[in-house]
Design an enzyme around this catalytic site. Structure first.
Site, PDB file in Angstrom:
ATOM      1  N   LYS A  62     -61.168 -13.255 -13.607  1.00 57.70           N
ATOM      2  CA  LYS A  62     -60.159 -12.585 -12.782  1.00 57.70           C
ATOM      3  C   LYS A  62     -59.023 -13.547 -12.411  1.00 57.70           C
ATOM      4  CE  LYS A  62     -57.971 -10.122  -9.948  1.00 57.70           C
ATOM      5  NZ  LYS A  62     -57.863  -8.795  -9.433  1.00 57.70           N
ATOM      6  N   CYS A  85     -51.829 -10.705  -5.019  1.00 59.77           N
ATOM      7  CA  CYS A  85     -52.777 -11.108  -6.066  1.00 59.77           C
ATOM      8  C   CYS A  85     -52.208 -12.250  -6.898  1.00 59.77           C
ATOM      9  CB  CYS A  85     -53.075  -9.922  -6.975  1.00 59.77           C
ATOM     10  SG  CYS A  85     -53.558  -8.470  -6.060  1.00 59.77           S
TER      11      CYS A  85
HETATM   12  N1  SAJ Z   1     -43.115  -9.446 -12.061  1.00 64.77           N
HETATM   13  C1  SAJ Z   1     -41.979 -10.092 -12.586  1.00 64.77           C
HETATM   14  N2  SAJ Z   1     -41.729  -9.980 -13.915  1.00 64.77           N
HETATM   15  C2  SAJ Z   1     -42.539  -9.259 -14.755  1.00 64.77           C
HETATM   16  C3  SAJ Z   1     -43.682  -8.616 -14.223  1.00 64.77           C
HETATM   17  C4  SAJ Z   1     -43.953  -8.729 -12.875  1.00 64.77           C
HETATM   18  O1  SAJ Z   1     -41.233 -10.757 -11.866  1.00 64.77           O
HETATM   19  O2  SAJ Z   1     -42.216  -9.193 -15.953  1.00 64.77           O
HETATM   20  C5  SAJ Z   1     -43.403  -9.538 -10.622  1.00 64.77           C
HETATM   21  C6  SAJ Z   1     -43.386  -8.197  -9.901  1.00 64.77           C
HETATM   22  O3  SAJ Z   1     -42.074  -7.781  -9.568  1.00 64.77           O
HETATM   23  C7  SAJ Z   1     -44.242  -8.496  -8.692  1.00 64.77           C
HETATM   24  C8  SAJ Z   1     -45.269  -9.499  -9.234  1.00 64.77           C
HETATM   25  O4  SAJ Z   1     -44.730 -10.007 -10.450  1.00 64.77           O
HETATM   26  O5  SAJ Z   1     -43.481  -9.116  -7.673  1.00 64.77           O
HETATM   27  C9  SAJ Z   1     -46.648  -8.937  -9.488  1.00 64.77           C
HETATM   28  O6  SAJ Z   1     -46.554  -7.645 -10.088  1.00 64.77           O
HETATM   29  P1  SAJ Z   1     -47.504  -7.197 -11.289  1.00 64.77           P
HETATM   30  O7  SAJ Z   1     -47.146  -5.814 -11.662  1.00 64.77           O
HETATM   31  O8  SAJ Z   1     -47.487  -8.213 -12.356  1.00 64.77           O
HETATM   32  O9  SAJ Z   1     -48.988  -7.268 -10.688  1.00 64.77           O
HETATM   33  P2  SAJ Z   1     -49.729  -6.712  -9.354  1.00 64.77           P
HETATM   34  O10 SAJ Z   1     -49.743  -7.821  -8.353  1.00 64.77           O
HETATM   35  O11 SAJ Z   1     -49.238  -5.398  -8.907  1.00 64.77           O
HETATM   36  O12 SAJ Z   1     -51.225  -6.486  -9.947  1.00 64.77           O
HETATM   37  C10 SAJ Z   1     -51.878  -7.563 -10.602  1.00 64.77           C
HETATM   38  C11 SAJ Z   1     -52.420  -7.056 -11.951  1.00 64.77           C
HETATM   39  N3  SAJ Z   1     -52.854  -8.194 -12.751  1.00 64.77           N
HETATM   40  C12 SAJ Z   1     -52.413  -8.377 -14.026  1.00 64.77           C
HETATM   41  O13 SAJ Z   1     -51.629  -7.632 -14.560  1.00 64.77           O
HETATM   42  C13 SAJ Z   1     -52.966  -9.551 -14.764  1.00 64.77           C
HETATM   43  C14 SAJ Z   1     -53.589  -6.093 -11.709  1.00 64.77           C
HETATM   44  O14 SAJ Z   1     -54.206  -5.724 -12.938  1.00 64.77           O
HETATM   45  C15 SAJ Z   1     -54.635  -6.767 -10.801  1.00 64.77           C
HETATM   46  O15 SAJ Z   1     -55.735  -5.893 -10.541  1.00 64.77           O
HETATM   47  C16 SAJ Z   1     -53.938  -7.084  -9.481  1.00 64.77           C
HETATM   48  O16 SAJ Z   1     -52.906  -8.043  -9.761  1.00 64.77           O
HETATM   49  C17 SAJ Z   1     -54.979  -7.649  -8.534  1.00 64.77           C
HETATM   50  O17 SAJ Z   1     -55.440  -6.911  -7.652  1.00 64.77           O
HETATM   51  O18 SAJ Z   1     -55.399  -8.810  -8.717  1.00 64.77           O
END
Ligand code: SAJ
Length: 428
Positions: free
Chosen positions: A217, A271
């Site tokens: 994870k 996360c």
């Molecule tokens: N972000 C960027 N650029 C991108 C993608 C995301 O700047 O290309 C930013 C987003 O705007 C946000 C942050 O990253 O601020 C996180 O967003 P996210 O959509 O990547 O992830 P979370 O935090 O909503 O959910 C993540 C997920 N993990 C992965 O994709 C590896 C989810 O599957 C997990 O279950 C969750 O963390 C968790 O609970 O750990």
């Protein structure tokens, strides 16, 4: 032995949907939470969090008496712990340490009602070793029962780690469809956990040990953090070299083995910006790249604020009759990512707050997914999108919500736009 009664401890963004999924498969579910408001809300068949489809499932489960919420644990056949694992407060520049206090409190509370044959699963994202630590806490309280660290396959109580991996906004679908990593403290612990999750999980349930499941994870979220840091670093490099980073990434991504993520104002949520620290604090010498990625992503909000300062200076230079007090700054998007209402650990919110603190003129904010701003940024005026476009002198695009992306008639002078998401056709 099958699981008739299942208890889920911690009824937040993961625990409540998980409890609701078991209840929707006609299991008796006892949800436990220290928050009386959450317990009362759920027992009325309502929900205290925002997640599509969840309200209907919880309403049906409570109405049909498959789900109830309580504040103190009751006996059950399986217990799933889904409580927060934040990090401890620390001074700037120090490596944050994970705070297992909520797991400790939850495990000591359920220990009191455990019986022979029960299964305890830790779902909270945890540093490596947390599941073994949890089993120690259980054993301390219940010397009359045996646990896997003492009796292996023959333990009275089975213990496993099964991290949640669902994406906020898609939790209901991903809970069912995603594969699960099941890390039992013994083979029997894993097998019984698979049996439990197969109640509603259609994805594969892949067995490993508890430590590897914990690390899996942390690895997933650290991998994403590193990839986003690469995109954010590129955006700062391109700004200096006068290259459009969005065009650059689109071009590079045409290569069959390249898939660069998108830059933004920083990494938010509870996360991806947190979990990599669990690796860094455990192995600081080795985790160089993961540590650097955290620092790159954490530095991005400050970089955006500097760009805002430059945009204000440019505006004043072009409008010498005006003073700083006359400049209205419009911030678009406050949530931690697009199309959600979640403001927790949001870099957009942090940037807006800092702009309010540094700027003596008016700061206006647009967030289509909320009606009211949290008290910590109550100085910002929350106003409709179209009004902000008219009133703002400097425009700061922070979150690519669909309402903003759909807006095609953006005709303001590009000199005074700081676009962290590249949706209004200008560089950051
Ligand atoms: N972000 C960027 N650029 C991108 C993608 C995301 O700047 O290309 C930013 C987003 O705007 C946000 C942050 O990253 O601020 C996180 O967003 P996210 O959509 O990547 O992830 P979370 O935090 O909503 O959910 C993540 C997920 N993990 C992965 O994709 C590896 C989810 O599957 C997990 O279950 C969750 O963390 C968790 O609970 O750990």
């Amino acid at each position: 032995m099958s699981f008739e009664t299942i208890s889920v401890v911690g009824l937040g963004y993961i625990g409540l949907p998980t409890a609701a999924m078991f209840a929707s498969r006609k299991k008796q579910v006892i949800g436990v939470d220290v928050n009386q408001h959450a317990v009362d809300t759920i027992n009325r068949g309502e929900i205290h969090i925002v997640e599509p489809e969840l309200d209907m499932i919880v309403h049906a489960a409570v109405t049909e008496s498959y789900l109830k919420a309580v504040t103190l644990p009751e006996p059950a056949d399986a217990f799933l712990i889904a409580v927060p694992t934040p990090f401890k407060p620390c001074a700037e520049g120090e490596i944050p340490e994970p705070d297992l206090r909520y797991i400790e409190v939850a495990s000591k509370a359920i220990a009191l009602v455990l019986k022979k044959g029960d299964l305890v699963i830790l779902e909270s994202t945890s540093p490596v070793g947390a599941t073994e630590q949890m089993a120690e806490w259980l054993a301390e309280i219940r010397p009359d029962l045996s646990f896997p660290q003492q009796r292996g396959e023959n333990a009275d109580v089975n213990v496993a780690h099964c991290p949640e991996r669902v994406l906020p906004g898609h939790v209901v679908r991903e809970l069912v469809e995603n594969d699960r990593v099941i890390g039992g403290m013994s083979k029997r612990c894993s097998e019984r956990s698979v049996e439990l999750y197969k109640t509603f999980v259609q994805g594969d349930c892949v067995i490993t040990n508890a430590r590897t499941a914990e690390m899996a994870k942390l690895t997933e979220n650290s991998c994403r953090d590193v990839q986003i840091a690469f995109a954010n670093e590129l955006s700062m490099i391109c700004d200096k070299l006068d290259i459009d980073v969005w065009e650059l990434i689109a071009l590079a991504n045409r290569h069959p083995r390249i898939n660069i993520l998108q830059p933004g104002p920083g990494v938010g949520g509870h996360c991806i910006a947190v979990d990599p620290w669990f690796i860094v604090s455990n192995t600081p010498e080795e985790a160089q790249l993961i540590h650097t990625a955290r620092k790159v992503n954490d530095s991005k909000p400050e970089w955006v604020i500097n760009k805002v300062k430059i945009a204000i200076a440019d505006f004043l230079q072009a409008n010498p009759e005006k003073s700083v007090k006359d400049v209205t700054i419009a911030c678009y998007g406050l949530a931690f990512k697009p199309d959600i209402d979640d403001l927790r650990e949001s870099p957009a919110l942090e940037i807006t707050k800092k702009i309010t603190e540094m700027h003596s003129g008016r700061v206006i904010g647009v967030e289509p997914n909320i009606d009211k701003l949290p008290s910590k940024i109550s100085d910002v005026e929350l106003i409709p999108f179209e009004t902000a476009l008219l009133k703002g002198n400097v425009h700061v695009m922070l979150v690519d919500h669909k309402e903003f992306k759909e807006f095609k008639e953006f005709e303001l002078s590009s000199s005074y736009i700081v676009d962290t998401k590249g949706i209004w056709g200008c560089d950051e």
